[in-house]
Enzyme design. Structure first.
Site, PDB file in Angstrom:
ATOM      1  N   ARG A 104       0.842  -1.196   0.000  1.00 59.47           N
ATOM      2  CA  ARG A 104       0.000   0.000   0.000  1.00 59.47           C
ATOM      3  C   ARG A 104       0.877   1.246   0.000  1.00 59.47           C
ATOM      4  O   ARG A 104       1.725   1.422   0.876  1.00 59.47           O
ATOM      5  CB  ARG A 104      -0.918   0.006   1.219  1.00 59.47           C
ATOM      6  CG  ARG A 104      -1.991   1.102   1.164  1.00 59.47           C
ATOM      7  CD  ARG A 104      -2.865   1.050   2.414  1.00 59.47           C
ATOM      8  NE  ARG A 104      -3.515  -0.230   2.535  1.00 59.47           N
ATOM      9  CZ  ARG A 104      -4.638  -0.559   1.918  1.00 59.47           C
ATOM     10  NH1 ARG A 104      -5.233   0.317   1.128  1.00 59.47           N
ATOM     11  NH2 ARG A 104      -5.182  -1.749   2.078  1.00 59.47           N
ATOM     12  N   THR A 108      -0.842   7.619  -1.132  1.00 61.47           N
ATOM     13  CA  THR A 108      -2.141   7.480  -1.808  1.00 61.47           C
ATOM     14  C   THR A 108      -3.013   6.397  -1.187  1.00 61.47           C
ATOM     15  O   THR A 108      -4.220   6.356  -1.426  1.00 61.47           O
ATOM     16  CB  THR A 108      -1.937   7.134  -3.287  1.00 61.47           C
ATOM     17  OG1 THR A 108      -1.340   5.819  -3.390  1.00 61.47           O
ATOM     18  CG2 THR A 108      -1.031   8.149  -3.968  1.00 61.47           C
ATOM     19  N   ASP A 200      -4.602  -9.827  12.029  1.00 61.00           N
ATOM     20  CA  ASP A 200      -3.762  -9.807  10.833  1.00 61.00           C
ATOM     21  C   ASP A 200      -3.434 -11.242  10.440  1.00 61.00           C
ATOM     22  O   ASP A 200      -2.653 -11.918  11.114  1.00 61.00           O
ATOM     23  CB  ASP A 200      -2.478  -9.016  11.106  1.00 61.00           C
ATOM     24  CG  ASP A 200      -1.655  -8.800   9.850  1.00 61.00           C
ATOM     25  OD1 ASP A 200      -1.273  -9.805   9.209  1.00 61.00           O
ATOM     26  OD2 ASP A 200      -1.380  -7.648   9.502  1.00 61.00           O
ATOM     27  N   ASP A 203       0.379 -12.056   9.922  1.00 60.03           N
ATOM     28  CA  ASP A 203       1.129 -12.167  11.171  1.00 60.03           C
ATOM     29  C   ASP A 203       0.803 -13.448  11.905  1.00 60.03           C
ATOM     30  O   ASP A 203       1.684 -14.110  12.463  1.00 60.03           O
ATOM     31  CB  ASP A 203       0.838 -10.952  12.066  1.00 60.03           C
ATOM     32  CG  ASP A 203       1.566  -9.697  11.619  1.00 60.03           C
ATOM     33  OD1 ASP A 203       2.588  -9.832  10.919  1.00 60.03           O
ATOM     34  OD2 ASP A 203       1.105  -8.605  11.957  1.00 60.03           O
TER      35      ASP A 203
END
Length: 209
Positions: A104, A108, A200, A203
């Protein structure tokens, strides 16, 4: 919900509950992701076309059926999607596997491709995009777009837990893509994590937190 299929088989729902539990350790979490992916794979492949053949059994000739039509490919989105590959390959060991890596952009917040390696005949295959979590839908939408840019026309998306926002994004950007998930959660928090979700997935799969 349109082209969204929520797989409510009791075994899938039971294992999703274990995945959600914060006390489930890395080893068990990894095994559960593999198992749920394999169970979901039965439904994702339910509409594969068949053709009739003759097989000689020890006592006679049987007219029976085998899979025909387009071959399959799996495309995990790195890194969490890797946890779903083994389960799918247990069902379809002859399928080919591509990989898409996204990050990401910090300014933006849009997904940027950093890696894409697909089977050379990807455009001739039905490709199933694998990602445990469908949160905002940005990464999955981008991955599907990358596949279409490379000539792939038959695409499905398979995830474990989806947020309503992510589903809406895929339906808007790619109305031709069927979405398969085991649970739909209502909201995202301020960090864009699915709530209640399961945390997550990357993770928890790889023990990095």
């Amino acid at each position: 919900m349109g082209n969204v299929y929520v797989l409510d088989h009791p075994l899938i729902q039971h294992k999703i509950s274990l995945l959600r539990d914060k006390n489930t350790d890395t080893k068990e979490f990894r095994e559960l992701v593999c198992e749920v992916s394999m169970l979901m794979g039965y439904e994702v492949t339910r509409n594969m076309p068949l053709e009739e053949i003759e097989v000689e059994t020890p006592v006679g000739i049987a007219r029976t059926k085998v899979i025909s039509g387009k071959k399959l490919g799996f495309v995990p989105i790195l890194r969490a999607g890797l946890g779903m590959v083994d389960g799918m390959l247990r069902l379809l060991p002859m399928a080919k596997v591509g990989h898409i890596g996204l990050y990401r952009d910090p300014e933006t917040h849009e997904p940027v491709e950093y890696y894409c390696k697909l089977p050379v005949d990807a455009s001739e295959r039905e490709m199933v995009v694998l990602d445990p979590m469908l949160a905002t839908g940005g990464s999955a939408s981008a991955a599907i777009g990358f596949l279409k840019d490379r000539g792939v026309s038959s695409i499905k998306l398979m995830c474990l837990v989806a947020a309503t926002e992510g589903i809406n994004r895929i339906q808007t950007d790619h109305p031709d893509v069927d979405i398969y998930c085991a649970a739909v959660d209502p909201v995202l928090n301020e960090h864009k994590y699915i709530v209640p979700g399961l945390g997550d997935a990357g993770d928890r799969l790889f023990g990095t937190k």
